[in-house]
Design a protein around this motif. Sequence first.
Motif, PDB file in Angstrom:
ATOM      1  N   PHE A 111       0.627  -1.135   0.010  1.00 16.90           N
ATOM      2  CA  PHE A 111      -0.022   0.030   0.113  1.00 16.90           C
ATOM      3  C   PHE A 111       0.839   1.313   0.003  1.00 16.90           C
ATOM      4  CE2 PHE A 111      -3.253  -2.795   1.384  1.00 16.90           C
ATOM      5  CZ  PHE A 111      -4.398  -2.439   0.893  1.00 16.90           C
ATOM      6  N   VAL A 112       0.381   2.274  -0.940  1.00 16.02           N
ATOM      7  CA  VAL A 112       1.075   3.509  -0.952  1.00 16.02           C
ATOM      8  C   VAL A 112       0.526   4.194   0.341  1.00 16.02           C
ATOM      9  CG1 VAL A 112       1.981   3.392  -3.260  1.00 16.02           C
ATOM     10  CG2 VAL A 112      -0.459   4.546  -2.682  1.00 16.02           C
ATOM     11  N   PRO A 113       1.099   5.094   0.824  1.00 17.96           N
ATOM     12  CA  PRO A 113       0.539   5.938   1.747  1.00 17.96           C
ATOM     13  C   PRO A 113      -0.687   6.778   1.621  1.00 17.96           C
ATOM     14  CG  PRO A 113       2.916   6.367   1.808  1.00 17.96           C
ATOM     15  CD  PRO A 113       2.645   5.769   0.739  1.00 17.96           C
ATOM     16  N   GLN A 114      -1.081   7.101   0.220  1.00 17.47           N
ATOM     17  CA  GLN A 114      -1.866   7.743  -0.216  1.00 17.47           C
ATOM     18  C   GLN A 114      -3.369   6.874   0.044  1.00 17.47           C
ATOM     19  OE1 GLN A 114       0.907   7.672  -1.917  1.00 17.47           O
ATOM     20  NE2 GLN A 114       1.635   9.927  -1.616  1.00 17.47           N
ATOM     21  N   ARG A 115      -3.221   5.642   0.170  1.00 15.98           N
ATOM     22  CA  ARG A 115      -4.317   4.748   0.191  1.00 15.98           C
ATOM     23  C   ARG A 115      -4.285   4.106   1.447  1.00 15.98           C
ATOM     24  NH1 ARG A 115      -2.925   0.164  -3.859  1.00 15.98           N
ATOM     25  NH2 ARG A 115      -4.717  -0.842  -3.143  1.00 15.98           N
ATOM     26  N   ILE A 116      -3.864   4.913   2.709  1.00 18.12           N
ATOM     27  CA  ILE A 116      -3.958   4.376   3.931  1.00 18.12           C
ATOM     28  C   ILE A 116      -4.447   5.430   4.782  1.00 18.12           C
ATOM     29  CG2 ILE A 116      -2.715   3.655   6.092  1.00 18.12           C
ATOM     30  CD1 ILE A 116      -0.518   2.600   4.073  1.00 18.12           C
ATOM     31  N   MET A 117      -5.678   4.825   5.651  1.00 20.09           N
ATOM     32  CA  MET A 117      -6.089   5.809   6.708  1.00 20.09           C
ATOM     33  C   MET A 117      -5.650   5.518   8.294  1.00 20.09           C
ATOM     34  SD  MET A 117      -8.496   8.527   7.497  1.00 20.09           S
ATOM     35  CE  MET A 117      -9.436   8.678   5.844  1.00 20.09           C
ATOM     36  N   ALA A 118      -5.204   6.368   8.967  1.00 25.43           N
ATOM     37  CA  ALA A 118      -5.107   5.877  10.122  1.00 25.43           C
ATOM     38  C   ALA A 118      -5.859   6.344  11.154  1.00 25.43           C
ATOM     39  CB  ALA A 118      -3.526   6.515  10.818  1.00 25.43           C
TER      40      ALA A 118
END
Length: 492
Positions: A111-118
Amino acid sequence: MAPRLTRGVALPLHLAPQIDPTLRSALDETVLMTQLADALGSPLGVILPQQLADNVAAFRSVFSGHRLSGQIYYAHKANRSSALVRELAATDAGIDVASLAELQHALGAGFVPQRIMATGPKNEEFLWLCARTGVTVSADSVGELATLAALVTDWSLPPVRVMARLSGFTSTGVQLGSRRSRFGVSAAAVSEVLDTIAKHAAALDLVGVAFHLDTIGLPEKAVALEGCLGALDECRRRGLRPWSVDIGGGFGVNYLADGTQWEQYTSALTEAVLGRRAPLTWNGHGYGLRAEGGHVRGALNLYPAHRPVSGPAYLDRLLRTTSPEQRRPLGTLLLDNMYDLHVEPGRALLDQCGLVLASVLEVRDEANGDTIVRLDCNARDVSLEEHGVLMDPVVVHRTTPAAPGPAGVYLFGNLCLEADLITRRQVFLPSRPRPGDLLAFVNTAGYLMDFSATHALRQPIGRKVALYRDDGAWRWCLDEQYWPVHHRAEAP
């Protein structure tokens, strides 16, 4: 009408699970199932990662039907599987991570960061890696925003995309409200959140607002969604330009094939609690119901296991729901304002994506007529009871069944604890199992497989395998060895 009694024993009350064709095809490989359990032990989680693409597509179709843009974030906490996360990385979906380790896992899976929600509670290390990599942070408090801003400033990092998660919504037009949540700032305090973001404008980039509600109630979610739209209006008045709303998860799964069986069972349970029929549960457990003065009191503390409107269909129903105040469909309000919609399904995105195999250790008949089946797993390995999900397991026989016909049994676990009941209710299996047979608890990938698993009494946590279709046949590998680049998805 409750089932009648025959010789003091209730006629079978089945709760047959919903099993889609792909999962059924896997279960039909009985030799493979027994070989896997023999080689890798019991319990064994069996993951079907290729099912994920279909589930993502089903949610995407709802977005398309309402002409909405946005992202589907898989709630990683629903399952620890590496195969699932890697397979999901090969789609266009995103992932919702709720810990530092989950974030590291997602990044390592592709996963690239743009597709990750924390989301969720965050320590400083978690926030630092979010800021360092450029992950979007769904913040639950003003303090969390301030800590994140300080990290960005101290480490000279680019601004971090943030969502402001809100809770405690109320509607002025009608007497409706959303229940209190431990996640998010009170919607009444949205001004304080926006003041904090404005104060740290060089470090924090507000991209939207969010909510998380632990409920399946459409009216509450409608109030929360409309409340988020009101918060976005306040952002615009302040000159901010967020463009998205994250409505969390809670879309549900339909676990049972037959709604009539669910109605019959819950009706019969009420009769049993009142003493009007034979007990259905171990020691008369009422699942939240109790008898007082000839009447039933309490509330049924069970997941609504038969839910024909669930998953993507539930999202569609929510978007078609009329807003409490503006009296227009919620999906239309999002579209008219050109807002993106984000969702965070966990259970729903893992529908039909796995099962748990457990070996039968012992089958014994008690003096009172009860039959006990002891399994080589415990209630934390397949946490049906903890989550209030009632559905029957599938018997995987090694040879011809010893006794055809329904067998009413209680399922015990392998822990030295009175409470270690795989099911508190009496389960009616289609045939009596023998020691060495397997019980397959299907559709357990979402929260029911390993969410509660521990090393209690030094019992091992079950291993996982990924089962996939390749060149027209079922193949498998250890979960941690699965990479989608090696395997081409096919219909069974």
